[in-house]
Motif scaffolding. Sequence first.
Motif, PDB file in Angstrom:
ATOM      1  N   PHE A 178       3.355   4.212 -11.674  1.00 39.28           N
ATOM      2  CA  PHE A 178       2.836   4.519 -11.024  1.00 39.28           C
ATOM      3  C   PHE A 178       1.838   4.554 -11.061  1.00 39.28           C
ATOM      4  CE2 PHE A 178       0.717   9.151  -9.832  1.00 39.28           C
ATOM      5  CZ  PHE A 178       1.578  10.115  -9.126  1.00 39.28           C
ATOM      6  N   ASN A 179       0.715   4.876 -10.407  1.00 48.72           N
ATOM      7  CA  ASN A 179      -0.821   4.126  -9.851  1.00 48.72           C
ATOM      8  C   ASN A 179      -1.393   5.071  -9.441  1.00 48.72           C
ATOM      9  OD1 ASN A 179      -3.557   2.885  -9.364  1.00 48.72           O
ATOM     10  ND2 ASN A 179      -2.135   1.804  -7.503  1.00 48.72           N
ATOM     11  N   PHE A 180      -2.758   5.603  -9.931  1.00 48.73           N
ATOM     12  CA  PHE A 180      -3.282   6.690 -10.333  1.00 48.73           C
ATOM     13  C   PHE A 180      -4.392   6.824  -9.531  1.00 48.73           C
ATOM     14  CE2 PHE A 180      -0.616   8.354 -13.523  1.00 48.73           C
ATOM     15  CZ  PHE A 180      -0.222   9.597 -13.080  1.00 48.73           C
ATOM     16  N   SER A 181      -4.497   5.556  -9.361  1.00 50.75           N
ATOM     17  CA  SER A 181      -5.864   5.107  -8.405  1.00 50.75           C
ATOM     18  C   SER A 181      -6.234   6.247  -7.229  1.00 50.75           C
ATOM     19  CB  SER A 181      -5.684   3.922  -7.957  1.00 50.75           C
ATOM     20  OG  SER A 181      -7.212   3.571  -7.400  1.00 50.75           O
ATOM     21  N   GLN A 182      -7.143   6.655  -7.199  1.00 52.85           N
ATOM     22  CA  GLN A 182      -7.780   7.689  -6.084  1.00 52.85           C
ATOM     23  C   GLN A 182      -8.110   6.501  -4.608  1.00 52.85           C
ATOM     24  OE1 GLN A 182      -7.784  11.210  -5.811  1.00 52.85           O
ATOM     25  NE2 GLN A 182      -7.733  10.691  -8.232  1.00 52.85           N
ATOM     26  N   ASP A 183      -8.474   5.367  -4.871  1.00 56.90           N
ATOM     27  CA  ASP A 183      -8.226   4.452  -3.387  1.00 56.90           C
ATOM     28  C   ASP A 183      -6.712   4.771  -2.938  1.00 56.90           C
ATOM     29  OD1 ASP A 183     -10.598   5.483  -4.456  1.00 56.90           O
ATOM     30  OD2 ASP A 183     -10.866   3.258  -5.164  1.00 56.90           O
ATOM     31  N   VAL A 184      -5.677   4.637  -3.389  1.00 55.73           N
ATOM     32  CA  VAL A 184      -4.432   3.804  -2.497  1.00 55.73           C
ATOM     33  C   VAL A 184      -3.718   5.580  -1.426  1.00 55.73           C
ATOM     34  CG1 VAL A 184      -4.860   2.555  -4.668  1.00 55.73           C
ATOM     35  CG2 VAL A 184      -3.096   4.599  -4.570  1.00 55.73           C
ATOM     36  N   ALA A 185      -3.531   4.661  -0.865  1.00 57.89           N
ATOM     37  CA  ALA A 185      -2.558   5.249  -0.351  1.00 57.89           C
ATOM     38  C   ALA A 185      -1.416   6.505  -0.721  1.00 57.89           C
ATOM     39  CB  ALA A 185      -1.734   5.102   1.014  1.00 57.89           C
ATOM     40  N   ALA A 186      -0.770   7.315  -0.500  1.00 55.27           N
ATOM     41  CA  ALA A 186      -0.029   8.643  -1.292  1.00 55.27           C
ATOM     42  C   ALA A 186       1.399   7.716  -1.309  1.00 55.27           C
ATOM     43  CB  ALA A 186      -0.089   9.903  -0.553  1.00 55.27           C
ATOM     44  N   ARG A 187       1.895   7.184  -0.167  1.00 51.81           N
ATOM     45  CA  ARG A 187       3.203   6.267  -0.906  1.00 51.81           C
ATOM     46  C   ARG A 187       2.538   4.538  -1.837  1.00 51.81           C
ATOM     47  NH1 ARG A 187       2.679   4.658   5.155  1.00 51.81           N
ATOM     48  NH2 ARG A 187       1.374   2.395   5.366  1.00 51.81           N
ATOM     49  N   GLU A 188       1.349   4.641  -1.934  1.00 52.85           N
ATOM     50  CA  GLU A 188       1.156   4.130  -2.615  1.00 52.85           C
ATOM     51  C   GLU A 188       1.299   3.826  -4.296  1.00 52.85           C
ATOM     52  OE1 GLU A 188      -1.581   0.819  -1.383  1.00 52.85           O
ATOM     53  OE2 GLU A 188      -0.518   0.954   0.537  1.00 52.85           O
ATOM     54  N   LYS A 189       1.391   5.641  -4.062  1.00 50.77           N
ATOM     55  CA  LYS A 189       1.135   5.736  -5.326  1.00 50.77           C
ATOM     56  C   LYS A 189       2.002   5.490  -6.127  1.00 50.77           C
ATOM     57  CE  LYS A 189      -2.434   9.664  -5.116  1.00 50.77           C
ATOM     58  NZ  LYS A 189      -3.473   8.971  -5.860  1.00 50.77           N
ATOM     59  N   SER A 190       3.676   6.201  -5.529  1.00 50.98           N
ATOM     60  CA  SER A 190       5.124   5.906  -6.554  1.00 50.98           C
ATOM     61  C   SER A 190       5.570   4.789  -6.231  1.00 50.98           C
ATOM     62  CB  SER A 190       5.980   6.993  -6.582  1.00 50.98           C
ATOM     63  OG  SER A 190       6.929   6.726  -6.616  1.00 50.98           O
ATOM     64  N   LEU A 191       5.756   4.147  -6.716  1.00 50.47           N
ATOM     65  CA  LEU A 191       6.550   2.775  -7.261  1.00 50.47           C
ATOM     66  C   LEU A 191       7.634   2.792  -6.191  1.00 50.47           C
ATOM     67  CD1 LEU A 191       6.627  -1.093  -7.330  1.00 50.47           C
ATOM     68  CD2 LEU A 191       8.012  -0.138  -9.751  1.00 50.47           C
ATOM     69  N   SER A 192       8.332   4.107  -6.382  1.00 52.24           N
ATOM     70  CA  SER A 192       9.492   3.625  -5.398  1.00 52.24           C
ATOM     71  C   SER A 192       9.506   3.779  -4.356  1.00 52.24           C
ATOM     72  CB  SER A 192      10.819   5.197  -6.538  1.00 52.24           C
ATOM     73  OG  SER A 192       9.931   5.915  -6.636  1.00 52.24           O
ATOM     74  N   MET A 193       8.815   5.111  -4.234  1.00 48.40           N
ATOM     75  CA  MET A 193       8.379   5.545  -2.528  1.00 48.40           C
ATOM     76  C   MET A 193       7.160   4.317  -1.910  1.00 48.40           C
ATOM     77  SD  MET A 193       6.393   8.700  -3.122  1.00 48.40           S
ATOM     78  CE  MET A 193       6.056   9.161  -1.364  1.00 48.40           C
ATOM     79  N   MET A 194       7.239   3.326  -2.677  1.00 50.66           N
ATOM     80  CA  MET A 194       6.073   1.945  -1.841  1.00 50.66           C
ATOM     81  C   MET A 194       7.698   1.142  -1.213  1.00 50.66           C
ATOM     82  SD  MET A 194       3.646  -0.594  -3.305  1.00 50.66           S
ATOM     83  CE  MET A 194       3.102   0.356  -4.493  1.00 50.66           C
ATOM     84  N   PHE A 195       8.350   0.846  -2.525  1.00 54.00           N
ATOM     85  CA  PHE A 195       9.508   0.428  -2.399  1.00 54.00           C
ATOM     86  C   PHE A 195      10.618   0.717  -0.969  1.00 54.00           C
ATOM     87  CE2 PHE A 195      14.614  -0.170  -3.564  1.00 54.00           C
ATOM     88  CZ  PHE A 195      14.365  -0.819  -3.553  1.00 54.00           C
ATOM     89  N   MET A 196      11.012   1.993  -1.005  1.00 53.64           N
ATOM     90  CA  MET A 196      11.515   2.525  -0.605  1.00 53.64           C
ATOM     91  C   MET A 196      11.234   2.268   1.298  1.00 53.64           C
ATOM     92  SD  MET A 196      14.076   3.758  -1.499  1.00 53.64           S
ATOM     93  CE  MET A 196      15.042   4.714  -2.666  1.00 53.64           C
ATOM     94  N   TYR A 197       9.393   2.433   1.197  1.00 52.87           N
ATOM     95  CA  TYR A 197       9.221   2.031   2.598  1.00 52.87           C
ATOM     96  C   TYR A 197       8.761   0.885   3.218  1.00 52.87           C
ATOM     97  CZ  TYR A 197       5.311   1.696   6.213  1.00 52.87           C
ATOM     98  OH  TYR A 197       5.018   1.526   6.535  1.00 52.87           O
ATOM     99  N   ALA A 198       9.374  -0.378   2.067  1.00 53.15           N
ATOM    100  CA  ALA A 198       8.621  -1.812   2.298  1.00 53.15           C
ATOM    101  C   ALA A 198      10.341  -2.408   2.490  1.00 53.15           C
ATOM    102  CB  ALA A 198       8.872  -2.714   0.930  1.00 53.15           C
TER     103      ALA A 198
END
Length: 734
Positions: free
Chosen positions: A609-629
Amino acid sequence: MKLGCSRFLLSCHVLLCLSAIWVPATADVPVAHLTGCQAKCGEVDIPFPFGIGEQCALHRGFNINCTTVNGILKPFAGYVEVTKISVPDGKAWINATTMSWRCYDVATDTMSYQNEGLDLRNTPFWVSEVDNKIIVIGCNTLAYMRSFPYVIGCSSICEDVTLENDKCSGAGCCQADVPKGVRYYNGYFNTNYNATKRCSFMAVMEKAAFKFNTSYTESTVFWDTYNGTVPLVLDWLAWPSTCDVAQNMSSYACASTHSECVNSTIDEPGYRCTCAVGYKGNPYVQNGCQDIDECLEDATLCVSGSGTCTNTAGNYTCSCPRGKDWANGSCQSHFPVIPVVGTTVGLVVLVIVLACACMIQERRKLQKMKRDYFRQHGGLILFEEMRSKQGITFKIFTEEELQQATNRFSEQQVLGQGGYGTVYKGVLEGNVEVAVKRCKTVDEQQKKEFGKEMLILSEVNHKNIVKLLGCCLEVEVPMLVYEFVPNGTLFQLIHGNHGLRISLATRLGIAHESADALAYLHSSASTPILHGDVKSSNILLDRDHKAKVADFGASILAPTDKSQFITLVHGTCGYLDPEYMQTNLLTDKSDVYSFGVVLLELLTGKLPFNFSQDVAAREKSLSMMFMYAMKVNKLEEILDDDIKNEESTEIIEEAAELAMRCLEMCGDNRPSMKEVAEKLDSLRKVMQHPWVQRNPEEMECLLGEPSSMVSSTITSAECFSIEKKAVNGLQSGR
């Protein structure tokens, strides 16, 4: 009342309110109190190191703005009102607009939400875990505070319960402890919880300022009572460095004589100043720590013994008239030598007898307390079961044994800390290295079942599971003793800055061993066990990078009753099963989902999980980023650089497909851990074969399901020949 845009805009300022960059100036900061600086703002004292204006503060983190609000002067740090500052305690009190709410909108027949938070990063402040509580108000409400790596909250209900004023334990109101060292957080409501058509609220606030009233569950009474602004207590440090370093710097903030430096109590470097014992005042200014006149502050000192109190530097003394001496709390007359010696000897004997009697009494009390704890935790049941089962290696340790093993639970022995307790390294007799876990809390139901559960866990025997060697039951909260695993955690291997290259073979080996261990817990243990907290920091590595799953007793030690699961939410961001968040029921498929995230960490080298405020919503969660990729066929873009260029592309894709199956939203659609382990085992074996990486059709034979042969250009007979050749090659070592 309208909870709308104006309140939302104000809440946005809260995230910036105290974030004045806490970066000390490169030049030496003057520590003496500056003349001409304003000492108060309205009714609030502004003591140094705080100051009104940067030139009057120790550094920008303590800069206070004195602003007129409705004709009244009030101090502000950014946009947040400061109501009190305590230098001796290292605390500051603020009014924070951080109340999160959820209300039913009659006009649209929908629920409206506002999730608030506070960001204290890059400031000298953090939320006091001693003075604040997480408060949730509402009916059928599940709300929680999220602050990496914590997700902590509770639920409150109104149906079939009696609401009582000043009682906040689940009926209309619930509360939870604030974790240590929280510098930022956000409040959230579980949107899938069966909410009523009322308002619900969640706030982190000062516990001394809160008293529950049953009217708070009606409409917006709670909001109106506090006007959306809750009192909050912050702890602070003077400087972001340790005492050892700071004392050799010219900018050392403890300016007064008789001042002392105190290191930070959280896991960050920093210190604050305090006056030595016997002195009080402001340690940050020259001569700020003044001697306490104990005789003046307490007129009864020495008087009860007919003595006279005299103040000394940092202390006081009691003196007597001529011919008497102060002894044993009173003025004693001089006596001839022989009677004095006789009286003294008699008193000494009497004191020794009384001391021995007290020691014996205290020892008996201690032994009785230990026996009571032993019974409460099911020790007698466990002992009888151990006697009835031959060959069991499980041991019941005494508290003294574990204290000696861990050097009295020294901080230097700490291996790690988590939501359930602290783990210490220990050495038993015979130089046997162990890990001793001190659990934080245990409820009444757990006490009754603890001994029985320990026996179940003691029978877990798998090469990739950390062995539970024993427990200590004669303390208030039980302690567990595990085998010691020397090479750190999988989290440290993946995310640590060690410069090592981790091959795909090593990653698949760790994944297979971890999956095999979880499959054993689910289906091969004498009693099925749900892990409940699968994550890379709970997978330990030995010297050969063989995986050993730890904390497998978390689900047994955690609440097992459905109502208890709903009342308390614990977990780690990024690994939580979304189905569990909706139903609050832990299943074996919850472990499968969490393992899928661990598999993604191994493939991508990214945090869950990425708590940075500078990333898109789907890039905060690794599982969401992976599903999109995977959806857009860009898996290679998120793979770890160490394996991106390896030739085993088909194996990586197979592992990614397996991860997708583990991360299915519906638990019924996920594979079992046994299926996951078998698939990873086949990938690992194929990876070990020296000639399997060249021919895609050969890979299809060895990796593909029977159905995948339909579109293949290779025949079943040819595939059978290839498989036979692979088996013979492995057996002959070629």
